[in-house]
Scaffold this motif. Structure first.
Motif, PDB file in Angstrom:
ATOM      1  N   VAL A 296       0.865  -1.192   0.000  1.00 44.04           N
ATOM      2  CA  VAL A 296       0.000   0.000   0.000  1.00 44.04           C
ATOM      3  C   VAL A 296       0.899   1.239   0.000  1.00 44.04           C
ATOM      4  O   VAL A 296       1.744   1.386   0.890  1.00 44.04           O
ATOM      5  N   PRO A 297       0.748   2.153  -0.968  1.00 46.10           N
ATOM      6  CA  PRO A 297       1.752   3.210  -1.155  1.00 46.10           C
ATOM      7  C   PRO A 297       1.576   4.464  -0.322  1.00 46.10           C
ATOM      8  O   PRO A 297       2.323   5.414  -0.512  1.00 46.10           O
ATOM      9  N   TYR A 298       0.613   4.524   0.601  1.00 46.84           N
ATOM     10  CA  TYR A 298       0.403   5.754   1.364  1.00 46.84           C
ATOM     11  C   TYR A 298       0.067   5.411   2.814  1.00 46.84           C
ATOM     12  O   TYR A 298      -0.252   4.264   3.140  1.00 46.84           O
ATOM     13  N   PRO A 299       0.129   6.397   3.707  1.00 45.07           N
ATOM     14  CA  PRO A 299      -0.126   6.136   5.137  1.00 45.07           C
ATOM     15  C   PRO A 299      -1.536   5.614   5.384  1.00 45.07           C
ATOM     16  O   PRO A 299      -2.448   5.763   4.552  1.00 45.07           O
ATOM     17  N   SER A 300      -1.736   5.041   6.546  1.00 45.05           N
ATOM     18  CA  SER A 300      -3.027   4.430   6.869  1.00 45.05           C
ATOM     19  C   SER A 300      -4.149   5.461   6.973  1.00 45.05           C
ATOM     20  O   SER A 300      -5.303   5.154   6.679  1.00 45.05           O
ATOM     21  N   ILE A 301      -3.847   6.716   7.387  1.00 44.53           N
ATOM     22  CA  ILE A 301      -4.896   7.725   7.488  1.00 44.53           C
ATOM     23  C   ILE A 301      -5.450   8.060   6.100  1.00 44.53           C
ATOM     24  O   ILE A 301      -6.658   8.208   5.917  1.00 44.53           O
ATOM     25  N   ILE A 302      -4.558   8.150   5.087  1.00 38.30           N
ATOM     26  CA  ILE A 302      -5.017   8.402   3.720  1.00 38.30           C
ATOM     27  C   ILE A 302      -5.799   7.210   3.192  1.00 38.30           C
ATOM     28  O   ILE A 302      -6.828   7.353   2.526  1.00 38.30           O
ATOM     29  N   GLU A 303      -5.306   6.026   3.506  1.00 33.88           N
ATOM     30  CA  GLU A 303      -5.994   4.798   3.102  1.00 33.88           C
ATOM     31  C   GLU A 303      -7.405   4.748   3.679  1.00 33.88           C
ATOM     32  O   GLU A 303      -8.382   4.471   2.964  1.00 33.88           O
ATOM     33  N   MET A 304      -7.527   5.053   4.967  1.00 37.30           N
ATOM     34  CA  MET A 304      -8.823   5.013   5.615  1.00 37.30           C
ATOM     35  C   MET A 304      -9.764   6.098   5.074  1.00 37.30           C
ATOM     36  O   MET A 304     -10.939   5.839   4.798  1.00 37.30           O
ATOM     37  N   LEU A 305      -9.255   7.310   4.901  1.00 37.26           N
ATOM     38  CA  LEU A 305     -10.093   8.393   4.377  1.00 37.26           C
ATOM     39  C   LEU A 305     -10.587   8.076   2.973  1.00 37.26           C
ATOM     40  O   LEU A 305     -11.756   8.347   2.633  1.00 37.26           O
ATOM     41  N   LEU A 306      -9.716   7.507   2.144  1.00 41.34           N
ATOM     42  CA  LEU A 306     -10.096   7.171   0.774  1.00 41.34           C
ATOM     43  C   LEU A 306     -11.268   6.198   0.740  1.00 41.34           C
ATOM     44  O   LEU A 306     -12.263   6.405   0.039  1.00 41.34           O
ATOM     45  N   VAL A 307     -11.173   5.142   1.517  1.00 38.77           N
ATOM     46  CA  VAL A 307     -12.212   4.109   1.493  1.00 38.77           C
ATOM     47  C   VAL A 307     -13.484   4.601   2.185  1.00 38.77           C
ATOM     48  O   VAL A 307     -14.600   4.297   1.749  1.00 38.77           O
TER      49      VAL A 307
ATOM     50  N   VAL B 191      -5.521  -0.675  -0.904  1.00 39.62           N
ATOM     51  CA  VAL B 191      -5.880  -0.767   0.514  1.00 39.62           C
ATOM     52  C   VAL B 191      -5.599  -2.180   0.980  1.00 39.62           C
ATOM     53  O   VAL B 191      -5.408  -3.111   0.179  1.00 39.62           O
ATOM     54  N   SER B 192      -5.599  -2.366   2.294  1.00 40.66           N
ATOM     55  CA  SER B 192      -5.315  -3.687   2.862  1.00 40.66           C
ATOM     56  C   SER B 192      -6.604  -4.469   3.093  1.00 40.66           C
ATOM     57  O   SER B 192      -7.702  -3.905   3.147  1.00 40.66           O
ATOM     58  N   ASN B 193      -6.448  -5.782   3.211  1.00 41.07           N
ATOM     59  CA  ASN B 193      -7.595  -6.643   3.504  1.00 41.07           C
ATOM     60  C   ASN B 193      -8.207  -6.310   4.864  1.00 41.07           C
ATOM     61  O   ASN B 193      -9.423  -6.346   5.040  1.00 41.07           O
ATOM     62  N   LEU B 194      -7.344  -6.020   5.845  1.00 41.63           N
ATOM     63  CA  LEU B 194      -7.828  -5.692   7.185  1.00 41.63           C
ATOM     64  C   LEU B 194      -8.695  -4.442   7.164  1.00 41.63           C
ATOM     65  O   LEU B 194      -9.692  -4.368   7.895  1.00 41.63           O
ATOM     66  N   LEU B 195      -8.339  -3.489   6.317  1.00 45.39           N
ATOM     67  CA  LEU B 195      -9.134  -2.261   6.248  1.00 45.39           C
ATOM     68  C   LEU B 195     -10.552  -2.547   5.782  1.00 45.39           C
ATOM     69  O   LEU B 195     -11.510  -1.958   6.283  1.00 45.39           O
ATOM     70  N   ILE B 196     -10.710  -3.462   4.836  1.00 42.71           N
ATOM     71  CA  ILE B 196     -12.056  -3.804   4.360  1.00 42.71           C
ATOM     72  C   ILE B 196     -12.888  -4.394   5.490  1.00 42.71           C
ATOM     73  O   ILE B 196     -14.080  -4.102   5.641  1.00 42.71           O
ATOM     74  N   ILE B 197     -12.251  -5.225   6.320  1.00 41.76           N
ATOM     75  CA  ILE B 197     -12.969  -5.804   7.469  1.00 41.76           C
ATOM     76  C   ILE B 197     -13.398  -4.700   8.432  1.00 41.76           C
ATOM     77  O   ILE B 197     -14.552  -4.666   8.906  1.00 41.76           O
ATOM     78  N   ILE B 198     -12.486  -3.778   8.732  1.00 47.45           N
ATOM     79  CA  ILE B 198     -12.808  -2.661   9.625  1.00 47.45           C
ATOM     80  C   ILE B 198     -13.913  -1.797   9.030  1.00 47.45           C
ATOM     81  O   ILE B 198     -14.845  -1.375   9.721  1.00 47.45           O
ATOM     82  N   LEU B 199     -13.828  -1.561   7.737  1.00 46.52           N
ATOM     83  CA  LEU B 199     -14.812  -0.717   7.068  1.00 46.52           C
ATOM     84  C   LEU B 199     -16.211  -1.322   7.132  1.00 46.52           C
ATOM     85  O   LEU B 199     -17.187  -0.644   7.461  1.00 46.52           O
ATOM     86  N   VAL B 200     -16.316  -2.611   6.828  1.00 51.99           N
ATOM     87  CA  VAL B 200     -17.620  -3.278   6.840  1.00 51.99           C
ATOM     88  C   VAL B 200     -18.191  -3.312   8.255  1.00 51.99           C
ATOM     89  O   VAL B 200     -19.382  -3.045   8.472  1.00 51.99           O
ATOM     90  N   ALA B 201     -17.342  -3.629   9.241  1.00 50.48           N
ATOM     91  CA  ALA B 201     -17.810  -3.665  10.630  1.00 50.48           C
ATOM     92  C   ALA B 201     -18.296  -2.291  11.077  1.00 50.48           C
ATOM     93  O   ALA B 201     -19.337  -2.158  11.733  1.00 50.48           O
ATOM     94  N   SER B 202     -17.572  -1.234  10.714  1.00 51.09           N
ATOM     95  CA  SER B 202     -17.969   0.118  11.095  1.00 51.09           C
ATOM     96  C   SER B 202     -19.268   0.531  10.415  1.00 51.09           C
ATOM     97  O   SER B 202     -20.129   1.159  11.040  1.00 51.09           O
ATOM     98  N   ALA B 203     -19.421   0.173   9.138  1.00 48.29           N
ATOM     99  CA  ALA B 203     -20.642   0.539   8.417  1.00 48.29           C
ATOM    100  C   ALA B 203     -21.861  -0.169   8.991  1.00 48.29           C
ATOM    101  O   ALA B 203     -22.924   0.433   9.175  1.00 48.29           O
ATOM    102  N   ILE B 204     -21.718  -1.466   9.292  1.00 46.70           N
ATOM    103  CA  ILE B 204     -22.850  -2.210   9.873  1.00 46.70           C
ATOM    104  C   ILE B 204     -23.210  -1.647  11.242  1.00 46.70           C
ATOM    105  O   ILE B 204     -24.391  -1.472  11.576  1.00 46.70           O
ATOM    106  N   ALA B 205     -22.186  -1.360  12.060  1.00 45.33           N
ATOM    107  CA  ALA B 205     -22.447  -0.795  13.382  1.00 45.33           C
ATOM    108  C   ALA B 205     -23.109   0.572  13.267  1.00 45.33           C
ATOM    109  O   ALA B 205     -23.962   0.932  14.093  1.00 45.33           O
ATOM    110  N   ASN B 206     -22.751   1.348  12.248  1.00 41.79           N
ATOM    111  CA  ASN B 206     -23.299   2.692  12.097  1.00 41.79           C
ATOM    112  C   ASN B 206     -24.799   2.667  11.854  1.00 41.79           C
ATOM    113  O   ASN B 206     -25.529   3.543  12.327  1.00 41.79           O
ATOM    114  N   PHE B 207     -25.277   1.659  11.123  1.00 46.29           N
ATOM    115  CA  PHE B 207     -26.697   1.610  10.777  1.00 46.29           C
ATOM    116  C   PHE B 207     -27.499   0.725  11.726  1.00 46.29           C
ATOM    117  O   PHE B 207     -28.641   0.372  11.421  1.00 46.29           O
TER     118      PHE B 207
END
Length: 447
Positions: free
Chosen positions: A317-328, A368-384
């Motif tokens: 992944v070519p950029y820091p995790s904060i940029i990765e997270m904001l992008l997704v 992006v990393s595989n772990l980020l997708i897991i975090i993203l899906v968990a956060s989205a489900i929890a949000n709704f």
């Protein structure tokens, strides 16, 4: 009908015509009622003249049954009289002029321009009635009256607006709603009665709520059953004509994880569901920040084996995790908004393309990393998992605050952001009620 003693009403019809001459649905014509000629002025879009005249003539034939009318008494200022008659026209009433220089205002039969009561579109009731509010405020009040048969139900109707007048109803349960909340709403509405009211934002501004509040100050619902429960919980409900939602004031912190529909379940089920929602709130707010903390700032918080696994997931992944997270996250926000706005027949298709195909492609491209997708899906489900869409939007904003603070200060930034959110909640006061109140009924233990 009474003859005006203050001024002659001759020429009033002409002045009304001049005022509404640009409106194609404004009509003045001669009608016959009980063998007497009148000049009728009305808006064709709001008055069913044929049915109205038929009803009036039937009533005049019956003995001891006078047709419903309201004699209009002119004011000393002729301009004010014209304004009053114009207001009656805009409300959908029928104006009758007769040869004796008198005017009668009639509440006519109206065309069927409101949709009938149907099932809710934006809420999913569980073990509850499936009727929903419509755009007709009188019909909505009738739904509440039918579901709450009580002489303690108080309904105060008023008209708000300058150029466009809207009918508004303030509804509360006497002895349950706090008097200071009722007085606060009354005072705010009286002070802003000349302002335009077309949206929920206009209503909150009239009530003096913060302009840039990131926490909803009201609870909106299209379900009469939920609105009844809000009334019983001590809230004051406002209905606005042509808005198919009821607005319950004020919102408090427990509205983040409780819903009135929980009353349909046993007590143990209520506790379980509320614990799930509280946990979902914490996960939705903290998960993106935790990902940034454990990847970039404080990886030493993890065990060495887990830290290596997390580091390997970001390999390439070519950029820091904060940029990765904001992008997704921003990509997810766009998918959510597109799904909500698109027609229902293609909305699920966009969700599938955005959630599955795009997610898989972006991981394979090492963006992006595989772990980020897991975090993203968990956060989205929890949000709704929250009780309302308005609350979900607030949580979506909070997580960016936590994530940015975490990227600068690590775990201390995450903790500081959570403390800031708590202090922000403590500073909010809506309709003279602190946001951190736990109850609105009577004298609660937190008051």
């Amino acid at each position: 009908m009474l003859r005006s003693e203050k001024q002659s009403l001759q020429g009033m019809e002409k002045r009304l015509y001049d005022r509404f001459r640009k409106s194609s649905d404004f009509t003045c014509r001669t009608v016959v009622i009980a063998n007497e000629e009148f000049r009728a002025c009305y808006l064709e879009s709001l008055v069913n003249l044929r049915t109205t005249l038929s009803t009036i003539n039937q009533n005049t034939v019956q003995p001891d049954n006078d047709w419903t009318r309201q004699d209009f008494h002119a004011l000393e200022d002729e301009d004010d009289s014209v304004i009053r008659l114009s207001y009656e026209l805009l409300r959908g009433n029928l104006i009758l002029f007769n040869k004796e220089d008198s005017v009668t205002v009639i509440e006519p039969e109206q065309p069927d321009i409101s949709r009938s009561i149907a099932i809710p579109n934006s809420e999913n009731p569980i073990q509850s009635a499936f009727d929903a509010f419509t755009e007709d405020i009188d019909r909505n009040i009738g739904l509440l009256r039918k579901k709450m048969i009580s002489d303690q139900l108080v309904i105060e109707t008023r008209f708000i607006g300058g150029r466009s007048v809207k009918k508004l109803a303030v509804i509360y349960l006497e002895g349950t709603a706090r008097p200071k909340v009722i007085e606060s709403i009354r005072k705010s509405l009286d002070e802003n009665s000349d302002k335009e009211l077309t949206t929920a934002r206009d209503l909150t501004r009239m009530l003096g709520h913060p302009k840039f509040a990131i926490t909803p100050t009201y609870i909106s619902s299209e379900l009469p059953t939920e609105t009844v429960q809000n009334l019983m919980n001590g809230k004051v409900v406002i209905l606005v004509d042509q808005l198919s939602f009821a607005f319950a004031f004020p919102a408090i912190v427990t509205d983040l994880w409780t819903t009135t529909m929980d009353a349909n379940f046993p007590q143990i089920f209520q506790v379980f569901l509320r614990i799930i929602r509280v946990g979902a709130t914490l996960l939705a707010v903290t998960l993106p920040g935790l990902y940034v903390v454990l990847n970039s700032v404080n990886p030493e918080l993890l065990r060495i084996q887990l830290a290596i696994t997390v580091a390997k997931s970001r390999e390439g992944v070519p950029y820091p995790s904060i940029i990765e997270m904001l992008l997704v996250l921003l990509l997810l926000e766009m998918i959510i908004e597109a799904t909500i706005r698109l027609p229902k027949n293609i909305g699920p298709t966009i969700t599938m393309i955005g959630g599955i195909l795009l997610g898989q492609a972006i991981v394979q491209a090492k963006l992006v990393s595989n772990l980020l997708i897991i975090i993203l899906v968990a956060s989205a489900i929890a949000n709704f998992a929250h009780t309302s869409y308005m609350n979900a939007i607030g949580i979506r904003i909070y997580k960016y605050v936590v994530m940015i603070a975490s990227s600068f200060f690590g775990i201390l930034g995450l903790e500081g952001a959570m403390i800031w959110i708590t202090l922000y909640f403590a500073s909010l006061t809506t309709c003279s009620v602190p946001y951190l109140s736990l109850s609105l009924k009577g004298q609660a233990s937190d008051e």
